[in-house]
Motif scaffolding. Structure first.
Motif, PDB file in Angstrom:
ATOM      1  N   LEU A  20       0.824  -1.200   0.000  1.00 46.31           N
ATOM      2  CA  LEU A  20       0.000   0.000   0.000  1.00 46.31           C
ATOM      3  C   LEU A  20       0.863   1.256   0.000  1.00 46.31           C
ATOM      4  CD1 LEU A  20      -2.744  -1.038   2.580  1.00 46.31           C
ATOM      5  CD2 LEU A  20      -2.896  -1.063   0.076  1.00 46.31           C
TER       6      LEU A  20
ATOM      7  N   ASP B 158      -0.341  -3.839  -7.259  1.00 45.81           N
ATOM      8  CA  ASP B 158      -1.747  -4.228  -7.299  1.00 45.81           C
ATOM      9  C   ASP B 158      -1.883  -5.747  -7.357  1.00 45.81           C
ATOM     10  OD1 ASP B 158      -4.715  -3.711  -8.000  1.00 45.81           O
ATOM     11  OD2 ASP B 158      -4.004  -4.890  -9.706  1.00 45.81           O
TER      12      ASP B 158
ATOM     13  N   HIS C 199      -7.136   1.433  -4.246  1.00 54.27           N
ATOM     14  CA  HIS C 199      -6.741   0.834  -2.966  1.00 54.27           C
ATOM     15  C   HIS C 199      -6.762   1.798  -1.776  1.00 54.27           C
ATOM     16  CE1 HIS C 199      -5.621  -2.984  -4.750  1.00 54.27           C
ATOM     17  NE2 HIS C 199      -4.939  -2.353  -5.680  1.00 54.27           N
TER      18      HIS C 199
ATOM     19  N   ARG D 230      -8.123   0.810   1.628  1.00 56.92           N
ATOM     20  CA  ARG D 230      -7.346  -0.087   2.481  1.00 56.92           C
ATOM     21  C   ARG D 230      -6.338   0.678   3.341  1.00 56.92           C
ATOM     22  NH1 ARG D 230      -8.142  -5.063  -0.176  1.00 56.92           N
ATOM     23  NH2 ARG D 230      -8.499  -4.870  -2.424  1.00 56.92           N
TER      24      ARG D 230
END
Length: 300
Positions: free
Chosen positions: A153, A188, A238, A241
């Motif tokens: 991330l 990813d 994302h 997250r």
């Protein structure tokens, strides 16, 4: 009989194509492998590989079979890799897929070392270390030893395209790469794969050389417009997250490496949302080949 040869290895290369890199960098390193792959699957993105080039590439590979395909998904590396994964799943279902970028190279023991650490073919993924090369000089070495979703991330702790060594079954089950994602494909892909809790092993040795900034228009170039688009796509997909601390670390890293600011990335995400607000949630597009160049509807 259980052993290191329990699974064949198929090399997957996505290329635009760039024959000069294939002939001088990536393919010679495949030929030099102490464990020869069962085949090389070469997927061309922007134009087909002509017959004469196919013949010269096959001559370079010698007895290693060469399969040349044309990207059947959206333009880009993800679509090209997915085209190759489809082919390998159909013809080498029990193989390991070893990805190599056309301008990267492996040390001669790369494939044999990955197989030696594959738990006799039981491992879903085997990750080796990477030397980061700029202008012929090693500027960094990343040797992953334990990875989790959160690592990707914020940045990339050491899983790039060219050290991807994954079972064909897992690559197929996860749906391949996110079709149309301009950059951050490795991060990813890692996030989606690691969510499935696969068996991952590590060689703890750097056997991959990742070449950066080969060209001024490369994705890794400073202020690359494609990098801005790619990181904005990744962030949009994302960000749910990420904690606030992770978001701050994500933006700081992008600004340090590529000189794109948080404000510029968030503007890109807002503009993207306004332009495509009617599209809605689509998810992965691996299963829907297309020739369109609009990849806005391929990101959730």
């Amino acid at each position: 009989m259980a052993g290191l040869l329990v699974r064949p290895v198929v090399v997957l290369i996505a290329t635009t194509p760039r024959e000069e890199f294939l002939k001088t960098i990536s393919l010679p390193s495949i030929v030099a492998q102490t464990h020869q792959p069962a085949a090389v699957v070469l997927v061309a993105d922007q134009r087909p590989i002509c017959l004469s080039d196919r013949q010269s590439l096959q001559t370079l590979l010698g007895n290693i079979p060469l399969v040349c395909l044309q990207n059947s998904y959206l333009p880009g590396a993800a679509g090209s890799w997915n085209t190759g994964i489809d082919y390998i799943a159909a013809h080498f279902a029990k193989a390991y897929i070893a990805i190599l970028d056309d301008d990267d190279n492996w040390e001669p023991t790369h494939l044999s070392l990955c197989l030696a650490h594959s738990a006799n073919g039981e491992a879903d993924i085997v990750l080796s270390g990477i030397h980061v090369i700029k202008a012929g000089v090693i500027v960094a070495t990343n040797i992953p030893k334990s990875l989790c979703v959160d690592d990707f991330l914020v940045g990339n702790p050491g899983w790039q395209g060219s050290n991807t060594f994954i079972s064909c079954e897992l690559a197929d089950v996860v749906g391949g790469f996110t079709n149309g994602l301009v950059s951050c494909n490795d991060r990813d892909f890692a996030i989606r794969v690691l969510q499935l809790r696969p068996q991952v092993t590590y060689t703890c040795r750097a056997t991959v050389s990742w070449q950066i900034n080969h060209r001024r228009d490369s994705l890794s170039a400073v202020r690359s417009p494609q990098k801005l688009l790619g990181v904005s796509q990744f962030y949009r997909k994302h960000r749910h997250r990420m904690s606030e601390i992770q978001k701050e670390m994500f933006f700081n890293r992008i600004e340090r490496l590529f000189q794109w600011s948080r404000a510029e990335i968030e503007d890109e995400v807002r503009n993207f949302h306004v332009a495509h607000s009617s599209i809605g949630h689509i998810g992965q597009c691996h299963s829907s080949p297309a020739q369109s160049t609009d990849y806005s509807n391929c990101l959730d």
